[in-house]
Design a protein around this motif. Structure first.
Motif, mmCIF file in Angstrom:
data_model
loop_
_atom_site.group_PDB
_atom_site.id
_atom_site.type_symbol
_atom_site.label_atom_id
_atom_site.label_comp_id
_atom_site.label_asym_id
_atom_site.label_seq_id
_atom_site.Cartn_x
_atom_site.Cartn_y
_atom_site.Cartn_z
ATOM 1 N N HIS A 1 0.891 -1.116 0.114
ATOM 2 C CA HIS A 1 0.026 -0.190 0.065
ATOM 3 C C HIS A 1 0.919 1.452 -0.035
ATOM 4 O O HIS A 1 0.172 2.224 0.213
ATOM 5 C CB HIS A 1 -0.923 0.093 1.111
ATOM 6 C CG HIS A 1 -0.146 0.165 2.446
ATOM 7 N ND1 HIS A 1 0.284 -1.059 2.890
ATOM 8 C CD2 HIS A 1 -0.127 1.130 3.437
ATOM 9 C CE1 HIS A 1 0.874 -0.707 4.227
ATOM 10 N NE2 HIS A 1 0.844 0.597 4.324
ATOM 11 N N HIS B 1 2.770 2.153 -2.273
ATOM 12 C CA HIS B 1 3.138 2.667 -3.620
ATOM 13 C C HIS B 1 1.592 3.250 -4.009
ATOM 14 O O HIS B 1 1.524 3.556 -5.224
ATOM 15 C CB HIS B 1 3.590 1.412 -4.464
ATOM 16 C CG HIS B 1 4.478 1.085 -3.927
ATOM 17 N ND1 HIS B 1 5.789 1.585 -3.934
ATOM 18 C CD2 HIS B 1 5.114 -0.253 -3.567
ATOM 19 C CE1 HIS B 1 6.667 0.845 -3.554
ATOM 20 N NE2 HIS B 1 6.224 -0.403 -3.274
ATOM 21 N N VAL B 2 0.573 3.637 -2.963
ATOM 22 C CA VAL B 2 -0.727 3.960 -3.410
ATOM 23 C C VAL B 2 -0.350 5.259 -4.232
ATOM 24 O O VAL B 2 0.360 6.255 -3.949
ATOM 25 C CB VAL B 2 -1.609 4.272 -2.524
ATOM 26 C CG1 VAL B 2 -1.113 5.149 -1.318
ATOM 27 C CG2 VAL B 2 -2.993 4.324 -2.877
ATOM 28 N N GLU B 3 -1.203 5.603 -5.106
ATOM 29 C CA GLU B 3 -1.060 7.004 -5.892
ATOM 30 C C GLU B 3 -2.203 7.827 -5.514
ATOM 31 O O GLU B 3 -3.293 7.457 -5.406
ATOM 32 C CB GLU B 3 -1.401 6.877 -7.487
ATOM 33 C CG GLU B 3 -0.231 6.143 -8.156
ATOM 34 C CD GLU B 3 1.076 7.072 -8.107
ATOM 35 O OE1 GLU B 3 0.962 8.139 -7.934
ATOM 36 O OE2 GLU B 3 2.344 6.560 -7.972
ATOM 37 N N LEU B 4 -1.824 9.076 -5.083
ATOM 38 C CA LEU B 4 -2.648 9.976 -4.330
ATOM 39 C C LEU B 4 -2.131 11.389 -5.136
ATOM 40 O O LEU B 4 -1.161 11.751 -5.374
ATOM 41 C CB LEU B 4 -2.769 10.335 -3.045
ATOM 42 C CG LEU B 4 -2.931 8.982 -2.173
ATOM 43 C CD1 LEU B 4 -2.605 9.196 -0.665
ATOM 44 C CD2 LEU B 4 -4.431 8.849 -2.075
ATOM 45 N N PRO B 5 -3.399 12.303 -5.186
ATOM 46 C CA PRO B 5 -3.093 13.662 -5.613
ATOM 47 C C PRO B 5 -2.035 14.276 -4.967
ATOM 48 O O PRO B 5 -1.955 14.000 -3.895
ATOM 49 C CB PRO B 5 -4.546 14.267 -5.567
ATOM 50 C CG PRO B 5 -5.491 13.248 -5.794
ATOM 51 C CD PRO B 5 -4.900 12.130 -4.977
ATOM 52 N N TYR B 6 -1.591 15.408 -5.512
ATOM 53 C CA TYR B 6 -0.586 15.880 -4.744
ATOM 54 C C TYR B 6 -0.755 16.650 -3.325
ATOM 55 O O TYR B 6 -0.054 16.266 -2.234
ATOM 56 C CB TYR B 6 0.332 17.113 -5.634
ATOM 57 C CG TYR B 6 1.288 18.018 -5.067
ATOM 58 C CD1 TYR B 6 2.653 17.578 -5.037
ATOM 59 C CD2 TYR B 6 1.195 19.287 -4.398
ATOM 60 C CE1 TYR B 6 3.725 18.301 -4.557
ATOM 61 C CE2 TYR B 6 2.106 19.766 -4.054
ATOM 62 C CZ TYR B 6 3.323 19.337 -3.944
ATOM 63 O OH TYR B 6 4.282 20.021 -3.281
ATOM 64 N N LYS C 1 -1.347 14.042 -0.708
ATOM 65 C CA LYS C 1 -0.377 13.536 0.009
ATOM 66 C C LYS C 1 0.018 14.258 1.207
ATOM 67 O O LYS C 1 0.310 13.766 2.581
ATOM 68 C CB LYS C 1 0.812 13.171 -1.082
ATOM 69 C CG LYS C 1 0.800 12.302 -2.012
ATOM 70 C CD LYS C 1 1.740 12.090 -2.896
ATOM 71 C CE LYS C 1 1.585 11.213 -3.956
ATOM 72 N NZ LYS C 1 2.679 10.809 -5.025
ATOM 73 N N ILE D 1 4.883 7.888 1.451
ATOM 74 C CA ILE D 1 4.063 8.836 0.847
ATOM 75 C C ILE D 1 5.217 10.110 0.953
ATOM 76 O O ILE D 1 5.033 11.139 0.094
ATOM 77 C CB ILE D 1 2.833 9.184 1.575
ATOM 78 C CG1 ILE D 1 1.842 7.969 1.509
ATOM 79 C CG2 ILE D 1 2.320 10.523 1.352
ATOM 80 C CD1 ILE D 1 1.451 7.920 0.184
ATOM 81 N N THR E 1 7.802 10.526 -1.906
ATOM 82 C CA THR E 1 7.406 10.890 -3.016
ATOM 83 C C THR E 1 7.028 12.264 -3.301
ATOM 84 O O THR E 1 7.068 12.861 -4.353
ATOM 85 C CB THR E 1 5.900 10.283 -3.372
ATOM 86 O OG1 THR E 1 5.042 10.540 -2.331
ATOM 87 C CG2 THR E 1 5.991 8.626 -3.206
#
Length: 446
Positions: free
Chosen positions: A308, A310-315, A318, A430, A433
């Motif tokens: 989890h 590596h989950v993609e979230l908006p800037y 995060k 997170i 990133t």
């Protein structure tokens, strides 16, 4: 159950019911007294409320099926419009009154049509001589429907002149659901949360047949000792019990310990449960993937648990999650030290850290208000972010993803409060990133 032997229910059904609903005998007794005998008019409406996994839906379904009472059971989450809801009730009512042939689905455009069709569907002798129960699960969704729907259900017995009882199942209190007009107060019934003793008793009954009851009960006792402080959800605890039991049994299967050697069994599963504790409510991997990662060894397990990260979230989401984590694990009195800026940098002045009894990370996340979250967000992000609808919608999305937990939202004065539900490894991933060193802002790492 002994006090209801005079009611015209089969004695075998009452005895069976007693074994099917453990730790809810008081609520079942109250419901049976309200229902009375089949041919008697029952109370027009009941409002059963309690937190998730407190047994409301299960008890009602078990009670109605075991006693073979005519009933309609509809989830308002699935029937999310008034038309779908009313037509589903009529469709299930047709099955109760029909002789087995398939009938055309009823079409219902308004609540007036529903009342008319409901009266027509209850003219058969089998339904005229006993109470019909209409159970609406997730009844809080009725607030999103037309204003006349909820008052209409509360007065359904009066409007149809039929022996019908409407049962509303909800996770909120009646004061938050009560309509402003046309309200006939239902009879409330509260389902409290299961205590740790209740959970021990219920979960122990799930023991596999190849192991003794005492062996599985000892395992449940260990499991609850780890998870009960952070999780009271019966469904979640049952899931955790199933996926971790094979690891608990390993020393017994390999002949390294017997069923009574609880100390060695605990040492074998301790690290396993700590890893599983990071995944409570998140479900980033399925049960089969969890079992496969366990079979692949510790490295495979850790890889599965860190998926989890590596989950993609908006800037901005995060940074919102980072701010929520800091608000959850930093005492509010330390905000000035970490987040008051001087010439664009964090203050370098060192203040002696007070002696704390326990690390904040061991105590778990603390609830924080929305204004504190936004204040921390404005401090850690490069450019100032106005509290627009876009930011608030991203907070809602994080709650929907179960990365944040909404608590205390019923207080209109203090506003909503939140908790961060992710682990330290997750938030570090997170933070990397967005090139943010979160450990510099955590009180436990001073």
């Amino acid at each position: 159950m002994q006090s209801f032997k005079h009611l015209k229910y089969p004695e075998e059904a009452l005895l069976q019911l007693e074994g099917l609903v453990p730790c809810r005998e008081s609520q079942v007794s109250t419901l049976l007294s309200i229902f009375g005998e089949r041919q008697h008019f029952s109370f027009p409406s009941l409002f059963i409320y309690g937190h998730a996994s407190s047994g409301k839906t299960y008890v009602m379904q078990t009670l109605l099926k075991t006693l073979e009472l005519p009933h309609v059971f509809v989830s308002c989450n699935e029937c999310f419009t008034s038309r779908l809801l009313l037509e589903e009730i009529l469709r299930q009512l047709q099955r109760l009154s029909s002789t087995g042939e398939d009938l055309a689905p009823a079409s219902c455009d308004s609540f007036n049509d529903f009342v008319h069709l409901f009266k027509q569907g209850t003219t058969t002798p089998s339904l005229q001589n006993q109470t019909i129960y209409v159970v609406l699960d997730n009844a809080e969704q009725l607030r999103e429907m037309e204003a006349n729907i909820l008052p209409g259900f509360l007065r359904l017995q009066e409007l149809t002149d039929r022996n019908v009882t409407v049962v509303l199942l909800s996770e909120i209190v009646w004061e938050l659901l009560r309509p402003t007009t046309g309200c006939l107060e239902p009879m409330p019934l509260y389902f409290p949360d299961y205590s740790i003793g209740h959970l021990q008793k219920i979960l122990s009954h799930d023991h596999p047949p190849e192991y003794s009851f005492d062996f599985y009960a000892a395992y449940i006792n260990i499991l609850l000792g780890v998870f009960y402080p952070v999780c009271r959800d019966l469904k979640e605890l049952r899931h955790l019990a199933v996926i971790n039991f094979s690891k608990y049994c390993e020393p017994v299967i390999q002949g390294k310990a017997n069923e009574r050697d609880t100390r060695r069994l605990w040492k074998n599963i301790e690290s396993h449960l700590k890893n599983a504790m990071q995944t409570v409510y998140l479900r980033e991997i399925s049960s089969s993937q969890w079992e496969q990662s366990r079979e692949d060894g510790e490295s495979g397990q850790l890889k599965g648990l860190s998926a989890h990260a590596h989950v993609e979230l908006p800037y901005y989401s995060k940074f919102l999650l980072i701010a929520a984590y800091l608000a959850s694990y930093n005492p509010a009195r330390t905000d000035k030290r970490f987040f008051v800026k001087h010439r664009g940098t964090i203050r370098k002045k060192k203040v002696q850290k007070k002696q704390e009894k326990t690390s904040n990370h061991l105590l778990g996340p603390k609830a924080f208000p929305l204004d504190r979250l936004l204040a921390i967000l404005h401090s850690i992000i490069d450019s100032r972010v106005a509290p627009t609808a876009n930011i608030f919608s991203q907070i809602t999305s994080l709650v929907t993803l179960q990365l944040l937990t909404l608590v205390g939202h019923d207080d209109p004065l203090n506003g909503p409060r939140y908790k961060c539900s992710v682990s330290l490894d997750f938030i570090r991933g997170i933070s990397r990133t967005v090139s943010f060193d979160i450990t510099k802002y955590l009180y436990d790492f001073l």
